[in-house]
Design a protein around this motif. Structure first.
Motif, PDB file in Angstrom:
ATOM      1  N   ARG A 254       3.821  -4.949  10.299  1.00 13.87           N
ATOM      2  CA  ARG A 254       4.424  -4.617   8.663  1.00 13.87           C
ATOM      3  C   ARG A 254       4.602  -5.893   8.366  1.00 13.87           C
ATOM      4  NH1 ARG A 254       6.962   0.692   6.693  1.00 13.87           N
ATOM      5  NH2 ARG A 254       7.066  -1.135   4.783  1.00 13.87           N
ATOM      6  N   ARG A 255       4.928  -7.070   9.031  1.00 14.17           N
ATOM      7  CA  ARG A 255       5.751  -8.438   8.711  1.00 14.17           C
ATOM      8  C   ARG A 255       4.431  -9.120   9.167  1.00 14.17           C
ATOM      9  NH1 ARG A 255       8.440  -8.310   4.636  1.00 14.17           N
ATOM     10  NH2 ARG A 255      10.054  -6.282   4.921  1.00 14.17           N
TER      11      ARG A 255
ATOM     12  N   PRO B 296       2.211 -14.605   6.254  1.00  9.51           N
ATOM     13  CA  PRO B 296       2.097 -14.760   4.703  1.00  9.51           C
ATOM     14  C   PRO B 296       0.885 -16.351   4.784  1.00  9.51           C
ATOM     15  CG  PRO B 296       4.476 -15.961   5.123  1.00  9.51           C
ATOM     16  CD  PRO B 296       3.946 -15.458   6.408  1.00  9.51           C
TER      17      PRO B 296
ATOM     18  N   GLN C 143       2.205  -3.397  -2.768  1.00  5.44           N
ATOM     19  CA  GLN C 143       3.214  -3.757  -1.830  1.00  5.44           C
ATOM     20  C   GLN C 143       3.010  -4.341  -0.478  1.00  5.44           C
ATOM     21  OE1 GLN C 143       7.012  -3.713  -3.471  1.00  5.44           O
ATOM     22  NE2 GLN C 143       7.867  -5.077  -2.285  1.00  5.44           N
ATOM     23  N   TYR C 144       2.723  -3.530   0.407  1.00 11.64           N
ATOM     24  CA  TYR C 144       2.508  -2.659   1.536  1.00 11.64           C
ATOM     25  C   TYR C 144       1.435  -3.746   2.404  1.00 11.64           C
ATOM     26  CZ  TYR C 144       1.305  -0.393   6.091  1.00 11.64           C
ATOM     27  OH  TYR C 144       1.237  -0.626   7.317  1.00 11.64           O
TER      28      TYR C 144
ATOM     29  N   SER D 234      -0.465  -6.365   0.371  1.00  6.18           N
ATOM     30  CA  SER D 234       0.752  -7.789   0.879  1.00  6.18           C
ATOM     31  C   SER D 234       1.370  -8.574   1.704  1.00  6.18           C
ATOM     32  CB  SER D 234       0.852  -7.704  -0.833  1.00  6.18           C
ATOM     33  OG  SER D 234       1.579  -9.233  -0.902  1.00  6.18           O
ATOM     34  N   GLU D 235       2.901  -7.148   1.707  1.00  4.27           N
ATOM     35  CA  GLU D 235       3.036  -7.642   2.879  1.00  4.27           C
ATOM     36  C   GLU D 235       3.035  -7.682   4.266  1.00  4.27           C
ATOM     37  OE1 GLU D 235       6.538  -4.759   2.549  1.00  4.27           O
ATOM     38  OE2 GLU D 235       7.775  -5.293   1.356  1.00  4.27           O
ATOM     39  N   ARG D 236       1.913  -6.978   3.789  1.00  6.01           N
ATOM     40  CA  ARG D 236       0.969  -8.058   5.918  1.00  6.01           C
ATOM     41  C   ARG D 236       0.512  -8.888   6.328  1.00  6.01           C
ATOM     42  NH1 ARG D 236      -1.328  -2.980   8.866  1.00  6.01           N
ATOM     43  NH2 ARG D 236      -2.544  -4.629   8.955  1.00  6.01           N
TER      44      ARG D 236
ATOM     45  N   THR E 287       4.197  -7.275  -6.867  1.00  2.00           N
ATOM     46  CA  THR E 287       3.886  -6.850  -5.119  1.00  2.00           C
ATOM     47  C   THR E 287       3.143  -7.999  -4.468  1.00  2.00           C
ATOM     48  OG1 THR E 287       1.666  -5.988  -6.141  1.00  2.00           O
ATOM     49  CG2 THR E 287       3.761  -4.259  -6.202  1.00  2.00           C
ATOM     50  N   GLY E 288       2.812  -9.014  -5.353  1.00  2.00           N
ATOM     51  CA  GLY E 288       2.062  -9.702  -4.980  1.00  2.00           C
ATOM     52  C   GLY E 288       0.685  -9.607  -5.163  1.00  2.00           C
TER      53      GLY E 288
END
Length: 181
Positions: free
Chosen positions: A28-29, A32, A55-56, A58-60, A83-84
């Motif tokens: 999940r992280r 970046p 967002q999900y 993008s965070e990945r 959300t990125g």
């Protein structure tokens, strides 16, 4: 069977773009600075569930883009960018009688996908957006069916000629179909 070009979609990896260190980290992280995929969503940018998907991923660590099939106000665009993701614009309604409008939007979509070097086209809802995605001939094409798009084993497209012809086409052309409701 999924085509070879759509491998390990759930982990966010494709041949040639797989990053071992990112796969071993918390999925999940992702860091970046390591872009795993460029994913373009063809969805209604006003809806919160589209923002959550953007967002999900993008965070990945995936690079996210949105093309909306509904008119967007500045507040909706800000919500998407928060959300990125990057907002690329919108496409109009799917017309058969005014085919030049549809053809122009289809050409615009193809150019956006090519210019941004998109890896995956992910479409929400079985409707005009899925028809555009199917006719764009872009692969891999992921289709997420939601809510009342299809109901039950006896489902058939509606009476509209667009639904009778283009909905089955979109289902056939999709490399992966997901349903979460």
């Amino acid at each position: 069977n999924l085509p070879n070009r759509l491998i390990r979609f759930s982990s966010g990896c494709f041949p040639g773009r797989f990053d071992e260190s990112a796969a071993n980290a918390n999925p999940r992280r992702r860091p970046p600075n390591k872009i795993l995929m460029r994913i373009c969503y063809l969805a209604n940018g006003q809806f919160i569930h589209a923002h959550r998907w953007l967002q999900y991923f993008s965070e990945r660590g995936d690079e996210m883009y949105l093309v909306s099939f509904a008119p967007m106000e500045p507040r909706h665009i800000q919500a998407v960018e928060a959300t990125g993701a990057r907002y690329l614009g919108e496409i109009g309604s799917f017309h058969l009688k005014r085919f030049w409008h549809t053809g122009g939007d289809l050409l615009t979509l193809r150019r956006l996908l090519s210019r941004e070097r998109i890896d995956v086209l992910h479409c929400h809802f079985l409707g005009a957006a899925a028809w555009y995605a199917a006719l764009s001939s872009f692969h891999p094409f992921v289709l997420t069916i939601m809510g009342g798009d299809i109901c039950g084993q006896d489902w058939k497209p509606g009476d509209d000629i667009r639904e009778r012809i283009l909905s089955p086409l979109a289902l056939r052309k999709a490399d992966l179909i997901t349903c979460w409701s």
